[in-house]
Write an enzyme that holds these catalytic residues in place. Sequence first.
Site: not given
Length: 498
Positions: A313-315, A321
Amino acid sequence: MKRKSERRSSWAAAPPCSRRCSSTSPGVKKIRSSTQQDPRRRDPQDDVYLDITDRLCFAILYSRPKSASNVHYFSIDNELEYENFYADFGPLNLAMVYRYCCKINKKLKSITMLRKKIVHFTGSDQRKQANAAFLVGCYMVIYLGRTPEEAYRILIFGETSYIPFRDAAYGSCNFYITLLDCFHAVKKAMQYGFLNFNSFNLDEYEHYEKAENGDLNWIIPDRFIAFCGPHSRARLESGYHQHSPETYIQYFKNHNVTTIIRLNKRMYDAKRFTDAGFDHHDLFFADGSTPTDAIVKEFLDICENAEGAIAVHCKAGLGRTGTLIACYIMKHYRMTAAETIAWVRICRPGSVIGPQQQFLVMKQTNLWLEGDYFRQKLKGQENGQHRAAFSKLLSGVDDISINGVENQDQQEPEPYSDDDEINGVTQGDRLRALKSRRQSKTNAIPLTVILQSSVQSCKTSEPNISGSAGITKRTTRSASRKSSVKSLSISRTKTVLR
């Protein structure tokens, strides 16, 4: 996904298609021109009929078709609709491909339609034309055994053309993926076991891809999950869904996820995953940017040594991602950058954004060579000479150009700091807010309110977590492998696309 009931109007008569490409509706006598013109050339506004099989036809029509006793017209333009972020419009996601294929198979097997020509038609909207052609092409590849090239040739017969797909970034676009890229992606996904509609769990896909239910998608079954970044606590504020690590823990355990990789700033304490028995790694780089070679190498090393599935995950779980998961796919399955981007977007729309697209094209040759060496080593064929030859080969790809994008040595950027994302709204914030807003029951909440809520939560999330710059790796695992918290909403246990 927006789905509306299929329109069942009583339209007046038209017999079935009688030719691959026609500028008139089927059954209407075509007037021959006295001039010697290419019979396949057509006016852009002419109706087009393309035979897929002896009973299935795809049509682009600029006026409403008329039904008859021996033809059945249907359209999915207002039934299967892409949910855009900005100017992106496709390709449609995996659930929509599955629904479409089921619809076609049902119509072809229907007793009441055994003597009818089945005509899937689309209208004048070029974006809907592209998505309709995408669905037809996928059906040809998945169920009719056509090669990507064969499916594409049928769809472009008579100089028929379709606009290419673009990314989910705001503003202009200078990188596109075509229908042919998508068909190759689907074919290779079938070849490598990513795609199997015999075991596809439609309900699970559509449930978990929603923002309120976790916003996660499997990119490679049993191997990679892409999901939006968790927060310190689960809440719904101003229409913006935020999930805590505990939202995902039980689902991850049920699906043999052993490793979590975080690419964005710390918005939760990693201990909440490690105490539950997961490995947790931090590989930070700026929102909307591309990873350094060191980050790519570290990511691949982690994934290649993971005991089970990996959740990344990222934001928003889209740009950073999708980019790193794409690097893994390119290395280990030798898919092209365009094919990989197409597949990741079919699984999780909006993935890989802006310069990340060109970055993947630039890395393609290098990743393929690394993958070749990796597989060679697994087969026990590696020796000192092979290794030296391989290193020399890799050093020679720095200036290779693929599709006009050069792989040039670039100075490594400064280590990324968490503070870069704390005080402003980033691309990931906007994409998450857009997805939450469009999937919420009410769309009346202004986007600025959702974004403000998101930024405020970023500033207050986990204030006591120690900061770190650059690439930070955390690989702790709880000795007891226990979790003291329960999943908030996840109860299904069947893996998507086994």
